[in-house]
Design a protein around this motif. Structure first.
Motif, PDB file in Angstrom:
ATOM      1  N   LEU A 191       0.861  -1.173   0.000  1.00 57.54           N
ATOM      2  CA  LEU A 191       0.000   0.000   0.000  1.00 57.54           C
ATOM      3  C   LEU A 191       0.904   1.231   0.000  1.00 57.54           C
ATOM      4  O   LEU A 191       1.961   1.210   0.634  1.00 57.54           O
ATOM      5  CB  LEU A 191      -0.903   0.034   1.231  1.00 57.54           C
ATOM      6  CG  LEU A 191      -2.098  -0.911   1.257  1.00 57.54           C
ATOM      7  CD1 LEU A 191      -2.837  -0.796   2.584  1.00 57.54           C
ATOM      8  CD2 LEU A 191      -3.036  -0.640   0.097  1.00 57.54           C
ATOM      9  N   PRO A 192       0.517   2.314  -0.675  1.00 52.72           N
ATOM     10  CA  PRO A 192       1.368   3.501  -0.659  1.00 52.72           C
ATOM     11  C   PRO A 192       1.504   4.058   0.745  1.00 52.72           C
ATOM     12  O   PRO A 192       0.540   4.086   1.513  1.00 52.72           O
ATOM     13  CB  PRO A 192       0.616   4.471  -1.587  1.00 52.72           C
ATOM     14  CG  PRO A 192      -0.777   3.989  -1.626  1.00 52.72           C
ATOM     15  CD  PRO A 192      -0.714   2.510  -1.463  1.00 52.72           C
ATOM     16  N   SER A 193       2.702   4.495   1.058  1.00 59.05           N
ATOM     17  CA  SER A 193       3.013   4.916   2.411  1.00 59.05           C
ATOM     18  C   SER A 193       2.366   6.248   2.762  1.00 59.05           C
ATOM     19  O   SER A 193       2.275   7.156   1.932  1.00 59.05           O
ATOM     20  CB  SER A 193       4.530   5.028   2.582  1.00 59.05           C
ATOM     21  OG  SER A 193       4.836   5.530   3.866  1.00 59.05           O
ATOM     22  N   LEU A 194       1.965   6.372   4.026  1.00 62.84           N
ATOM     23  CA  LEU A 194       1.460   7.628   4.580  1.00 62.84           C
ATOM     24  C   LEU A 194       2.477   8.258   5.525  1.00 62.84           C
ATOM     25  O   LEU A 194       2.145   9.174   6.264  1.00 62.84           O
ATOM     26  CB  LEU A 194       0.141   7.379   5.322  1.00 62.84           C
ATOM     27  CG  LEU A 194      -1.035   6.937   4.451  1.00 62.84           C
ATOM     28  CD1 LEU A 194      -2.260   6.617   5.316  1.00 62.84           C
ATOM     29  CD2 LEU A 194      -1.389   8.023   3.437  1.00 62.84           C
ATOM     30  N   GLN A 195       3.719   7.771   5.480  1.00 55.10           N
ATOM     31  CA  GLN A 195       4.782   8.298   6.325  1.00 55.10           C
ATOM     32  C   GLN A 195       5.544   9.395   5.587  1.00 55.10           C
ATOM     33  O   GLN A 195       6.104   9.153   4.518  1.00 55.10           O
ATOM     34  CB  GLN A 195       5.737   7.183   6.731  1.00 55.10           C
ATOM     35  CG  GLN A 195       5.086   6.101   7.553  1.00 55.10           C
ATOM     36  CD  GLN A 195       4.557   6.625   8.873  1.00 55.10           C
ATOM     37  OE1 GLN A 195       5.123   7.533   9.475  1.00 55.10           O
ATOM     38  NE2 GLN A 195       3.436   6.077   9.313  1.00 55.10           N
ATOM     39  N   PRO A 196       5.595  10.590   6.133  1.00 54.68           N
ATOM     40  CA  PRO A 196       6.271  11.701   5.446  1.00 54.68           C
ATOM     41  C   PRO A 196       7.729  11.397   5.089  1.00 54.68           C
ATOM     42  O   PRO A 196       8.204  11.848   4.038  1.00 54.68           O
ATOM     43  CB  PRO A 196       6.167  12.849   6.450  1.00 54.68           C
ATOM     44  CG  PRO A 196       4.945  12.549   7.259  1.00 54.68           C
ATOM     45  CD  PRO A 196       4.927  11.055   7.363  1.00 54.68           C
ATOM     46  N   TYR A 197       8.437  10.640   5.928  1.00 52.90           N
ATOM     47  CA  TYR A 197       9.858  10.411   5.679  1.00 52.90           C
ATOM     48  C   TYR A 197      10.117   9.552   4.449  1.00 52.90           C
ATOM     49  O   TYR A 197      11.243   9.460   3.964  1.00 52.90           O
ATOM     50  CB  TYR A 197      10.541   9.796   6.907  1.00 52.90           C
ATOM     51  CG  TYR A 197      10.081   8.396   7.264  1.00 52.90           C
ATOM     52  CD1 TYR A 197       9.167   8.174   8.284  1.00 52.90           C
ATOM     53  CD2 TYR A 197      10.583   7.285   6.592  1.00 52.90           C
ATOM     54  CE1 TYR A 197       8.745   6.893   8.619  1.00 52.90           C
ATOM     55  CE2 TYR A 197      10.178   6.004   6.917  1.00 52.90           C
ATOM     56  CZ  TYR A 197       9.258   5.812   7.931  1.00 52.90           C
ATOM     57  OH  TYR A 197       8.847   4.545   8.255  1.00 52.90           O
ATOM     58  N   GLU A 198       9.070   8.920   3.911  1.00 50.34           N
ATOM     59  CA  GLU A 198       9.229   8.085   2.724  1.00 50.34           C
ATOM     60  C   GLU A 198       9.277   8.911   1.437  1.00 50.34           C
ATOM     61  O   GLU A 198       9.533   8.373   0.368  1.00 50.34           O
ATOM     62  CB  GLU A 198       8.068   7.095   2.625  1.00 50.34           C
ATOM     63  CG  GLU A 198       7.989   6.091   3.783  1.00 50.34           C
ATOM     64  CD  GLU A 198       8.896   4.901   3.550  1.00 50.34           C
ATOM     65  OE1 GLU A 198       9.761   4.964   2.667  1.00 50.34           O
ATOM     66  OE2 GLU A 198       8.720   3.906   4.282  1.00 50.34           O
ATOM     67  N   TYR A 199       9.012  10.199   1.519  1.00 49.99           N
ATOM     68  CA  TYR A 199       8.909  11.049   0.338  1.00 49.99           C
ATOM     69  C   TYR A 199       9.987  12.130   0.359  1.00 49.99           C
ATOM     70  O   TYR A 199      10.230  12.749   1.398  1.00 49.99           O
ATOM     71  CB  TYR A 199       7.525  11.707   0.270  1.00 49.99           C
ATOM     72  CG  TYR A 199       6.404  10.712   0.121  1.00 49.99           C
ATOM     73  CD1 TYR A 199       5.901  10.039   1.230  1.00 49.99           C
ATOM     74  CD2 TYR A 199       5.855  10.426  -1.127  1.00 49.99           C
ATOM     75  CE1 TYR A 199       4.876   9.110   1.090  1.00 49.99           C
ATOM     76  CE2 TYR A 199       4.823   9.506  -1.274  1.00 49.99           C
ATOM     77  CZ  TYR A 199       4.344   8.848  -0.152  1.00 49.99           C
ATOM     78  OH  TYR A 199       3.334   7.924  -0.288  1.00 49.99           O
ATOM     79  N   ASN A 200      10.595  12.367  -0.769  1.00 50.42           N
ATOM     80  CA  ASN A 200      11.714  13.310  -0.846  1.00 50.42           C
ATOM     81  C   ASN A 200      11.391  14.624  -1.542  1.00 50.42           C
ATOM     82  O   ASN A 200      12.151  15.580  -1.418  1.00 50.42           O
ATOM     83  CB  ASN A 200      12.900  12.653  -1.551  1.00 50.42           C
ATOM     84  CG  ASN A 200      13.593  11.637  -0.659  1.00 50.42           C
ATOM     85  OD1 ASN A 200      13.901  11.933   0.493  1.00 50.42           O
ATOM     86  ND2 ASN A 200      13.821  10.453  -1.178  1.00 50.42           N
ATOM     87  N   SER A 201      10.312  14.694  -2.296  1.00 46.93           N
ATOM     88  CA  SER A 201       9.957  15.923  -3.005  1.00 46.93           C
ATOM     89  C   SER A 201       8.645  16.450  -2.448  1.00 46.93           C
ATOM     90  O   SER A 201       7.682  15.692  -2.323  1.00 46.93           O
ATOM     91  CB  SER A 201       9.813  15.655  -4.505  1.00 46.93           C
ATOM     92  OG  SER A 201      11.031  15.219  -5.048  1.00 46.93           O
ATOM     93  N   TRP A 202       8.627  17.756  -2.161  1.00 49.49           N
ATOM     94  CA  TRP A 202       7.471  18.357  -1.492  1.00 49.49           C
ATOM     95  C   TRP A 202       7.086  19.675  -2.148  1.00 49.49           C
ATOM     96  O   TRP A 202       7.954  20.410  -2.647  1.00 49.49           O
ATOM     97  CB  TRP A 202       7.796  18.619  -0.020  1.00 49.49           C
ATOM     98  CG  TRP A 202       7.951  17.371   0.766  1.00 49.49           C
ATOM     99  CD1 TRP A 202       9.057  16.579   0.862  1.00 49.49           C
ATOM    100  CD2 TRP A 202       6.943  16.737   1.562  1.00 49.49           C
ATOM    101  NE1 TRP A 202       8.794  15.504   1.662  1.00 49.49           N
ATOM    102  CE2 TRP A 202       7.506  15.571   2.113  1.00 49.49           C
ATOM    103  CE3 TRP A 202       5.623  17.052   1.866  1.00 49.49           C
ATOM    104  CZ2 TRP A 202       6.784  14.707   2.948  1.00 49.49           C
ATOM    105  CZ3 TRP A 202       4.903  16.207   2.692  1.00 49.49           C
ATOM    106  CH2 TRP A 202       5.491  15.044   3.226  1.00 49.49           C
ATOM    107  N   GLY A 203       5.791  19.981  -2.092  1.00 49.18           N
ATOM    108  CA  GLY A 203       5.314  21.282  -2.497  1.00 49.18           C
ATOM    109  C   GLY A 203       5.373  22.258  -1.330  1.00 49.18           C
ATOM    110  O   GLY A 203       5.797  21.901  -0.230  1.00 49.18           O
TER     111      GLY A 203
END
Length: 127
Positions: free
Chosen positions: A106-118
Protein backbone atom coordinates in the motif's frame (compact mmCIF):
# COMPACT_ATOMS: atom_id res chain seq x y z
CA UNK A 1 14.14 17.28 -10.20
CA UNK A 2 10.36 17.16 -9.96
CA UNK A 3 8.58 20.31 -8.79
CA UNK A 4 5.23 20.28 -7.02
CA UNK A 5 2.80 23.20 -6.67
CA UNK A 6 -0.40 22.90 -4.65
CA UNK A 7 -3.54 24.96 -5.16
CA UNK A 8 -7.22 24.88 -4.28
CA UNK A 9 -7.09 25.60 -0.58
CA UNK A 10 -9.44 28.05 1.06
CA UNK A 11 -11.99 28.65 3.79
CA UNK A 12 -15.20 26.63 4.01
CA UNK A 13 -17.86 25.86 6.57
CA UNK A 14 -18.14 22.46 8.18
CA UNK A 15 -19.75 19.99 5.83
CA UNK A 16 -18.40 21.74 2.77
CA UNK A 17 -16.07 20.49 0.05
CA UNK A 18 -12.78 21.48 -1.54
CA UNK A 19 -10.62 19.98 -4.25
CA UNK A 20 -6.89 20.37 -3.93
CA UNK A 21 -4.61 20.14 -6.94
CA UNK A 22 -0.90 19.42 -7.12
CA UNK A 23 0.66 20.32 -10.46
CA UNK A 24 3.75 18.28 -11.29
CA UNK A 25 6.52 19.62 -13.51
CA UNK A 26 9.98 18.43 -14.41
CA UNK A 27 8.92 14.82 -14.85
CA UNK A 28 5.92 12.60 -15.53
CA UNK A 29 3.54 11.91 -12.68
CA UNK A 30 3.27 8.33 -13.93
CA UNK A 31 6.68 7.41 -12.53
CA UNK A 32 5.98 8.59 -8.97
CA UNK A 33 4.20 7.35 -5.90
CA UNK A 34 2.49 10.39 -4.45
CA UNK A 35 0.73 11.50 -1.33
CA UNK A 36 -1.15 14.25 0.44
CA UNK A 37 -0.07 15.28 3.91
CA UNK A 38 -1.16 17.96 6.32
CA UNK A 39 0.15 19.88 9.30
CA UNK A 40 -2.29 21.40 11.76
CA UNK A 41 -1.17 24.16 14.13
CA UNK A 42 0.94 22.68 16.91
CA UNK A 43 0.94 19.20 15.43
CA UNK A 44 3.30 17.01 13.44
CA UNK A 45 2.89 16.52 9.71
CA UNK A 46 0.64 13.52 9.06
CA UNK A 47 -0.34 11.45 6.07
CA UNK A 48 -3.81 11.91 4.63
CA UNK A 49 -3.91 9.88 1.41
CA UNK A 50 -1.45 8.32 -1.00
CA UNK A 51 -1.47 6.70 -4.42
CA UNK A 52 1.06 4.49 -6.18
CA UNK A 53 2.09 4.95 -9.78
CA UNK A 54 -0.15 1.94 -10.53
CA UNK A 55 -3.19 3.63 -8.96
CA UNK A 56 -3.35 1.77 -5.64
CA UNK A 57 -4.60 4.06 -2.87
CA UNK A 58 -4.32 4.31 0.89
CA UNK A 59 -6.13 6.63 3.33
CA UNK A 60 -5.74 7.66 6.93
CA UNK A 61 -8.62 6.34 9.04
CA UNK A 62 -9.92 9.80 9.88
CA UNK A 63 -10.51 10.70 6.21
CA UNK A 64 -11.77 7.39 4.82
CA UNK A 65 -15.10 7.83 3.11
CA UNK A 66 -14.69 11.62 2.94
CA UNK A 67 -11.50 12.22 0.92
CA UNK A 68 -10.54 10.80 -2.47
CA UNK A 69 -7.07 10.91 -4.01
CA UNK A 70 -6.63 10.66 -7.76
CA UNK A 71 -4.13 11.49 -10.46
CA UNK A 72 -4.50 12.63 -14.05
CA UNK A 73 -1.61 11.59 -16.26
CA UNK A 74 -2.72 13.81 -19.11
CA UNK A 75 -2.81 16.87 -16.85
CA UNK A 76 0.23 15.67 -14.83
CA UNK A 77 -1.73 16.62 -11.74
CA UNK A 78 -2.57 15.00 -8.41
CA UNK A 79 -5.93 15.74 -6.79
CA UNK A 80 -7.51 15.45 -3.36
CA UNK A 81 -11.29 15.73 -3.28
CA UNK A 82 -12.37 16.57 0.25
CA UNK A 83 -16.03 16.22 1.22
CA UNK A 84 -17.73 16.49 4.58
CA UNK A 85 -15.02 18.77 5.90
CA UNK A 86 -14.68 19.19 9.65
CA UNK A 87 -12.93 21.88 11.72
CA UNK A 88 -10.37 19.19 12.64
CA UNK A 89 -9.35 19.11 8.95
CA UNK A 90 -7.97 22.65 9.24
CA UNK A 91 -4.29 22.50 8.28
CA UNK A 92 -1.72 23.30 5.64
CA UNK A 93 -1.92 20.56 3.03
CA UNK A 94 1.15 19.39 1.14
CA UNK A 95 1.64 17.04 -1.76
CA UNK A 96 4.72 14.87 -1.95
CA UNK A 97 6.33 12.54 -4.46
CA UNK A 98 8.76 9.66 -4.42
CA UNK A 99 10.20 7.98 -7.49
CA UNK A 100 8.52 4.63 -8.11
CA UNK A 101 8.58 1.73 -7.76
CA UNK A 102 9.11 1.34 -4.04
CA UNK A 103 7.54 -2.09 -3.79
CA UNK A 104 4.86 -0.90 -1.40
CA UNK A 105 1.86 -3.17 -0.93
CA UNK A 106 0.00 0.00 0.00
CA UNK A 107 1.37 3.50 -0.66
CA UNK A 108 3.01 4.92 2.41
CA UNK A 109 1.46 7.63 4.58
CA UNK A 110 4.78 8.30 6.33
CA UNK A 111 6.27 11.70 5.45
CA UNK A 112 9.86 10.41 5.68
CA UNK A 113 9.23 8.08 2.72
CA UNK A 114 8.91 11.05 0.34
CA UNK A 115 11.71 13.31 -0.85
CA UNK A 116 9.96 15.92 -3.00
CA UNK A 117 7.47 18.36 -1.49
CA UNK A 118 5.31 21.28 -2.50
CA UNK A 119 5.01 24.52 -0.57
CA UNK A 120 1.56 23.79 0.84
CA UNK A 121 -1.92 25.25 0.64
CA UNK A 122 -4.03 26.37 3.60
CA UNK A 123 -7.40 24.75 4.31
CA UNK A 124 -9.57 26.32 7.01
CA UNK A 125 -12.86 24.78 8.08
CA UNK A 126 -15.14 26.80 10.36
CA UNK A 127 -17.91 25.40 12.53
Amino acid sequence: QVQLVESGGGSVQAGGSLRLSCTVSGDRISVYDMGWFRRAPGKEREGVAAITYTGRTNYADHVKGRFTISSDRDENTLYLQMNGLKPADTAVYYCAAERAPRGWILPSLQPYEYNSWGQGTQVTVSS
